[in-house]
Design a protein around this motif. Structure first.
Motif, mmCIF file in Angstrom:
data_model
loop_
_atom_site.group_PDB
_atom_site.id
_atom_site.type_symbol
_atom_site.label_atom_id
_atom_site.label_comp_id
_atom_site.label_asym_id
_atom_site.label_seq_id
_atom_site.Cartn_x
_atom_site.Cartn_y
_atom_site.Cartn_z
ATOM 1 N N GLU A 101 0.736 -1.398 -0.001
ATOM 2 C CA GLU A 101 -0.107 0.083 -0.105
ATOM 3 C C GLU A 101 0.594 1.259 0.138
ATOM 4 O O GLU A 101 0.456 2.108 -0.425
ATOM 5 C CB GLU A 101 -0.777 0.129 1.191
ATOM 6 N N ASP A 102 2.005 1.032 0.548
ATOM 7 C CA ASP A 102 2.875 2.252 0.822
ATOM 8 C C ASP A 102 4.358 2.051 0.514
ATOM 9 O O ASP A 102 5.064 2.109 1.401
ATOM 10 C CB ASP A 102 2.692 2.885 2.220
ATOM 11 N N PRO A 103 4.726 1.683 -0.788
ATOM 12 C CA PRO A 103 5.897 1.348 -1.283
ATOM 13 C C PRO A 103 7.015 2.345 -0.991
ATOM 14 O O PRO A 103 6.703 3.507 -1.385
ATOM 15 C CB PRO A 103 5.698 0.848 -2.535
ATOM 16 N N GLN A 104 8.277 2.142 -0.507
ATOM 17 C CA GLN A 104 8.999 3.189 -0.333
ATOM 18 C C GLN A 104 10.231 3.318 -1.458
ATOM 19 O O GLN A 104 10.528 4.422 -1.694
ATOM 20 C CB GLN A 104 9.855 3.114 1.118
ATOM 21 N N ASP A 105 10.572 2.287 -1.845
ATOM 22 C CA ASP A 105 11.659 2.129 -2.795
ATOM 23 C C ASP A 105 11.148 2.319 -4.067
ATOM 24 O O ASP A 105 9.852 2.124 -4.420
ATOM 25 C CB ASP A 105 12.511 0.748 -2.752
ATOM 26 N N ALA A 106 11.852 3.093 -5.087
ATOM 27 C CA ALA A 106 11.291 3.364 -6.427
ATOM 28 C C ALA A 106 10.995 2.238 -7.255
ATOM 29 O O ALA A 106 9.889 2.127 -7.836
ATOM 30 C CB ALA A 106 12.421 4.315 -7.020
ATOM 31 N N TYR A 107 11.704 1.189 -7.110
ATOM 32 C CA TYR A 107 11.208 -0.161 -7.843
ATOM 33 C C TYR A 107 9.981 -0.631 -7.250
ATOM 34 O O TYR A 107 9.294 -1.153 -8.106
ATOM 35 C CB TYR A 107 12.440 -1.180 -7.544
ATOM 36 N N THR A 108 9.951 -0.701 -6.051
ATOM 37 C CA THR A 108 8.825 -1.284 -5.300
ATOM 38 C C THR A 108 7.411 -0.600 -5.922
ATOM 39 O O THR A 108 6.248 -1.132 -6.314
ATOM 40 C CB THR A 108 8.683 -1.243 -3.934
ATOM 41 N N GLN A 109 7.806 0.771 -5.748
ATOM 42 C CA GLN A 109 6.403 1.518 -6.416
ATOM 43 C C GLN A 109 6.120 1.167 -7.988
ATOM 44 O O GLN A 109 5.018 0.909 -8.083
ATOM 45 C CB GLN A 109 7.149 2.953 -6.326
ATOM 46 N N GLN A 110 7.177 1.108 -8.771
ATOM 47 C CA GLN A 110 6.993 0.733 -10.046
ATOM 48 C C GLN A 110 6.158 -0.720 -9.991
ATOM 49 O O GLN A 110 5.259 -0.948 -10.797
ATOM 50 C CB GLN A 110 8.174 0.573 -10.684
ATOM 51 N N LEU A 111 6.691 -1.533 -9.147
ATOM 52 C CA LEU A 111 6.296 -3.046 -9.148
ATOM 53 C C LEU A 111 4.756 -2.857 -8.823
ATOM 54 O O LEU A 111 3.886 -3.538 -9.554
ATOM 55 C CB LEU A 111 7.088 -4.032 -8.302
ATOM 56 N N VAL A 112 4.387 -2.223 -7.796
ATOM 57 C CA VAL A 112 3.050 -2.058 -7.397
ATOM 58 C C VAL A 112 2.023 -1.388 -8.448
ATOM 59 O O VAL A 112 0.816 -1.927 -8.444
ATOM 60 C CB VAL A 112 3.106 -1.475 -5.965
ATOM 61 N N TYR A 113 2.676 -0.661 -9.006
ATOM 62 C CA TYR A 113 1.631 0.442 -9.966
ATOM 63 C C TYR A 113 1.620 -0.203 -11.027
ATOM 64 O O TYR A 113 0.787 -0.098 -11.892
ATOM 65 C CB TYR A 113 2.074 2.061 -9.907
ATOM 66 N N SER A 114 2.352 -1.141 -11.322
ATOM 67 C CA SER A 114 2.328 -1.949 -12.903
ATOM 68 C C SER A 114 1.310 -2.930 -12.559
ATOM 69 O O SER A 114 1.135 -3.847 -13.710
ATOM 70 C CB SER A 114 3.705 -2.515 -13.317
ATOM 71 N N LEU A 115 0.945 -3.422 -11.491
ATOM 72 C CA LEU A 115 -0.080 -4.100 -11.372
ATOM 73 C C LEU A 115 -1.522 -3.735 -12.198
ATOM 74 O O LEU A 115 -1.948 -2.498 -11.913
ATOM 75 C CB LEU A 115 -0.539 -4.448 -9.686
ATOM 76 N N LEU A 116 -2.012 -4.612 -13.178
ATOM 77 C CA LEU A 116 -3.123 -4.042 -14.034
ATOM 78 C C LEU A 116 -4.319 -4.180 -13.177
ATOM 79 O O LEU A 116 -4.611 -4.972 -12.339
ATOM 80 C CB LEU A 116 -3.288 -5.260 -14.993
#
Lengths: 288, 279
Positions: free
Chosen positions: B264-279
């Protein structure tokens, strides 16, 4: 008299290498020691492993007996006997008790072997884990780590499928509580003869380039589950039609012309000795 | 929550290759993703430390090539870890670095304390042996020599993973992918291991089968209290199963925390990308 070849066919260097391998094999009961299996005048798969062991250990005073499936007179046995006789001049015998070296394929003689005798077995497939693990590298690791689930699993599968272990021959054994070993394709009937055998047992696999051994008085146990004890082949109430024996391993012979099945001792020499009254055993001699 | 972790990993390293003057020192090494551009040495797992608590499910996410599976293979001793320490809270191995044990002892740990479900059932099962035999294999390895008992345990487990018992003597090669995976789970559970590793168990299964396998895993965890490490690149799987989650990238753990927190609240840039690329 000049001989056309070395005594016992091999050059001394070859004998030395095979003897050294044998010594190592005896030192580590049940462990398969690799050796540089040589080209022989018979094809691989026809007993070259056993033959190489025999030729490496034989001396002028030795007395040799060779059997194939219990018979002294089958082609394989006769050819091996002839080769050894020609290249060494040792005495050849059919009498189990007289022999100092007995080379055999698929059987251990009925008559109990005694101290000082050497039984040489021909082995086609020395690796008991081969059918569960194809890679030699992996099976070596499994032996090193004493990981024998594979051998047990095969027996478990047989019980699941057929309600009993049905290894026709080559039922795996635990040697000296450490190595699981293929006893060569002897029937289960013969497995117990390896346990605390007075005679030294050497096993040679020519094609697979391995020699292994069971030294005298070594613990040899057939693999068996707690609730499925090891059993040997049963011939029910049958007896040998020649010597009447009921305590030997019998061959089933089918006479198609007469549509009749009869049983006969697999160990031909033992049978003959009983008929001649030289040795005694269970069962009556009938001349039916 | 319990205080004592059941499994503790410290500074685990896995390197493929010899390394060179450019990459041997941790502080000065310049890697391209996870490998050294000068000598080609791959740093598959770098400085990985974590703890697993009794009854907990720890999720590991990350893209392919991030070192998730290599980590699992090191933990199950399929691969030898290059460095680091592994501790298991078990009376026989207390205070001992498991990685430093002999291969025979590691096998013992594996046969008694660990279970593994591979992504590919051909790795975890003997496809030509019966399903019940496959389960028995693990029990035999753990020292069981009683056919009747192994058959009973095997049937119980096959029933638990919903394999019809009339097919128990069939080879897994004749089963569907989902069934094979369930046989693998039954095998991994056979000696009731306190720790279970699941490597991409639902990847490649269709949705309804995925759901039933996930349901099964969750039930097993609740009923048997087994601690698990679940590797997946599927965030939905992680969200459903894992209490805590680690995110891996290029062989390193870049973020870790409670699953909800991480997703819900990813901190790392990669994690953010990973979470938001979820369709």
């Amino acid at each position: 008299m000049t001989r056309l070849h070395q005594f016992a066919f091999f050059d001394e260097g070859s004998k030395k290498e095979i003897r050294r391998t044998i010594l190592k094999a005896i030192s580590i009961p049940g462990y398969q020691v690799p050796f540089s299996s040589r080209e022989m005048p018979i094809a691989r798969g026809w007993g070259t492993g056993g033959l190489q062991v025999t030729l490496a250990i034989i001396g002028q005073e030795d007395v040799l007996k060779v059997i194939d499936q219990g018979s002294d007179e089958s082609v394989n046995a006769v050819n091996i006997k002839k080769l050894v006789e020609k290249t060494t001049g040792v005495t050849i015998t059919e009498k189990t008790a007289e022999a100092t070296i007995i080379q055999s394929r698929h059987r251990i003689p009925e008559q109990t072997l005694t101290e000082g005798q050497v039984l040489v077995l021909q082995v086609p497939a020395p690796e008991p884990l081969r059918s569960v693990e194809k890679s030699e590298r992996q099976t070596k690791i499994l032996h090193a780590e004493e990981e024998y689930s594979g051998a047990w699993l095969q027996l478990f599968e047989q019980i699941m499928k057929y309600g009993q272990t049905n290894t026709g021959a080559d039922h795996p054994v635990y040697v000296a509580g450490r190595y699981v070993m293929a006893p060569s394709p002897i029937p289960r009937f013969d497995n117990h003869k390896m346990n605390h055998s007075e005679a030294l047992i050497l096993l040679g696999a020519g094609r697979e380039k391995k020699i292994y051994a069971v030294p005298p008085y070594t613990d040899v146990r057939s693999l068996a589950f707690e609730d499925y004890p090891f059993t040997v082949e049963s011939f029910a109430t049958e007896a040998c039609h020649l010597c009447g024996a009921t305590d030997t391993y019998l061959d089933e012979i089918i006479d198609a012309d007469k549509d009749k099945v009869y049983y006969q001792c697999n160990d031909s020499h033992h049978c003959l000795e009983r008929v001649n009254g030289v040795i005694e055993g269970k069962g009556d001699i009938s001349y039916a | 929550m319990h205080d004592e972790p059941i499994l503790k990993i410290q500074r685990l390293e896995k390197v493929f290759g010899r390394g060179c003057s450019h990459c041997q020192h941790e502080d000065t090494r310049q890697l391209e993703k996870n490998f050294c551009p000068y000598c080609g040495t791959v740093y598959a797992c770098r400085n990985i430390s974590f703890e697993l608590f009794p009854g907990e499910i720890l999720g590991i996410v990350g893209e392919s090539g991030s070192g998730k599976s290599t980590l699992m293979q090191c933990l199950y001793f399929d691969e030898t870890a290059t460095g680091g320490e592994m501790f298991i809270n078990h009376e026989d191995f207390k205070g001992k670095n498991i990685f430093a044990l002999s291969n025979q002892q590691k096998r013992n740990v594996r046969n008694h304390i660990l279970g593994m479900v591979y992504q590919n059932p051909t790795k975890g099962l003997k496809m030509n042996f019966s399903s019940i035999g496959n389960i028995a294999e693990k029990l035999i390895a753990a020292g069981n020599r009683h056919v009747g008992e192994m058959e009973r345990v095997g049937m119980e487990l096959l029933d638990k993973v919903h394999i019809p018992l009339f097919r128990m003597k069939e080879e897994p090669k004749r089963f569907s992918g989902g069934m094979q995976q369930r046989v693998q789970i039954a095998k991994a559970l056979s000696n009731y291991p306190p720790i279970l590793f699941l490597d991409e168990v639902t990847t490649g299964l269709d949705l309804s089968v995925q759901a039933s396998v996930l349901d099964l895993i969750k039930t097993i965890q609740r009923e048997m209290g087994i601690s698990m490490i679940v590797v997946s690149h599927d965030l939905a799987v992680i969200r459903m199963l894992a209490d805590r989650t680690m995110v891996m990238l290029n062989g390193e753990v870049i973020e870790a925390g409670l699953t909800d927190q991480v997703l819900e609240d990813p901190q790392d840039a990669y994690t953010q990308q990973l979470v938001y690329s979820l369709l």
